[in-house]
Design an enzyme around this catalytic site. Sequence first.
Site, PDB file in Angstrom:
ATOM      1  N   GLU A   1      51.826   2.261  34.140  1.00  0.00           N
ATOM      2  CA  GLU A   1      51.283   1.506  33.098  1.00  0.00           C
ATOM      3  C   GLU A   1      52.138   1.788  32.006  1.00  0.00           C
ATOM      4  O   GLU A   1      51.909   3.072  31.456  1.00  0.00           O
ATOM      5  CB  GLU A   1      49.852   1.987  32.677  1.00  0.00           C
ATOM      6  CG  GLU A   1      48.916   1.493  34.052  1.00  0.00           C
ATOM      7  CD  GLU A   1      48.850   0.165  34.293  1.00  0.00           C
ATOM      8  OE1 GLU A   1      48.991  -0.588  33.243  1.00  0.00           O
ATOM      9  OE2 GLU A   1      48.468  -0.410  35.274  1.00  0.00           O
TER      10      GLU A   1
ATOM     11  N   CYS B   1      48.706   1.336  23.433  1.00  0.00           N
ATOM     12  CA  CYS B   1      49.638   0.422  24.402  1.00  0.00           C
ATOM     13  C   CYS B   1      49.438  -1.357  24.181  1.00  0.00           C
ATOM     14  O   CYS B   1      50.604  -1.847  24.491  1.00  0.00           O
ATOM     15  CB  CYS B   1      49.840   0.807  25.958  1.00  0.00           C
ATOM     16  SG  CYS B   1      48.247   0.551  26.680  1.00  0.00           S
TER      17      CYS B   1
END
Length: 477
Positions: free
Chosen positions: A219, A253
């Site tokens: 990720e 993010c």
Amino acid sequence: MTGTTASVTRRDQDIPETVVRLRAVFDSGVTRPAAWRRRQLHALRRLLKDHTPAIEEALYDDLRKGRTESHLTEIGGVLAEVEHALRHLDRWMRPRRVAVPLNIKPATARVHPEPLGVCLIIAPWNYPLALTLNPLVGVLAAGNAAVVKPSELAPATSALLADLLPRYLEAVAVVEGAVEETTLLLAQRFDHIFYTGNGTVGRVVAAAAAKNLTPVTLELGGKSPVFVDETADMAVTARRLAWGKFTNAGQTCVAPDYVLVTRAARDPLLAALPGVVRQMFGHDPRTSPDYGRIVNDRHYRRLTGLMADGDLLTGGAHDAGERYIAPTVLTDVPPGAPVMAEEIFGPILPVLTVRDVHEAVDFVNARDKPLSLYAFTRDKTAWRTLLEKTSSGGLVRNAPMIHLGVPNLPFGGVGESGTGAYHGKTSFDTFSHHKPVLSKPTWPDTLRLVYAPHTSRSFALIAKTVSRTHPLLGRKR
């Protein structure tokens, strides 16, 4: 409340022993039953509720997160994942029957989910609770053991997890530390490695995993763009943009990284943004209980160095002593400026002007595939153009970041923004092996059907067997 098989590991020499011990626990079969999995998920939920004040304090110490933000983006998100897993676990675990082709009948085929083994979770610092525990929900729901490595850059949260997880969970070990400990962990054999962070370290993790052919979920991040055109509601767009960008001081993010706005929408959007920021954080965001701080001095210096290009619309104030950077919007930023070359990961929002959606698509496609792409538009043609002509981890219309809160939506990147996905059933699937199982009766004609040589006689036998065993072909007309 005490987990009999959990431990906290702080010394390097304990790491190999910890992994071996957890593998022995997994091999004993204790983690496989649904009752064990439910017990772990209930315990994790109890941990969060029993220690909410301590969690809030740790998040404040690490990132100056306010209570509301901590509940919305950290504690509440994990609780939602736990509740979703508990609600659907029985269905996820149930073997799934699949059809078999005619030439193999009579036979039954099913897909049986089974746990992988011992999983490693390497967590980041920006959401140090949620991004540690959300993948752990999937690990436990799938019946695995786990080693958890919290981020050393969020020391208060790391210490709290190291204290609490072993007291509540079984078959889970916590390893605290930095590069040295992570390197030693990656030298061990795991059955899955789940890493959240940047692409540089992601490549290190993938290379280490390849030595043992260990599957990985990466990720990562990237520059998540926003497209805004003149059909959007500018008041709503500005408010949602500011919320998505400046939550956690931009250290998210999937935060909007930059805005591509059409010429007709530019002035209305820029007129709305400063007022929205004031509504959210007051005239001096430094005093707001809802505005965070930059995680450390290195990131603070990096971010202040990115503010030199473009014109300042709002913000720009900063204080090294507090690691404070005000919510900042830059306009007329050159496409080649440093702030456009790397993921910002902070409270700086560049705004660039484009002619139309096609120029925006070309701009996005000329760069690495982003983790998320956001569009504020009522134009169905523009929306379909973005949907069909761009590639991103996720695509969201008229709101940033909220797709993370939908357990049934897989969350993950593509290309440079990551590989693999999780959340909800996707987490269960990520940490499971879906084993194909086929069972065929040992009837004599069936055996001859499969193994007889391909002669005219055997083909006659095939026709005879099929006509007798197939429910439609064998029916008299």
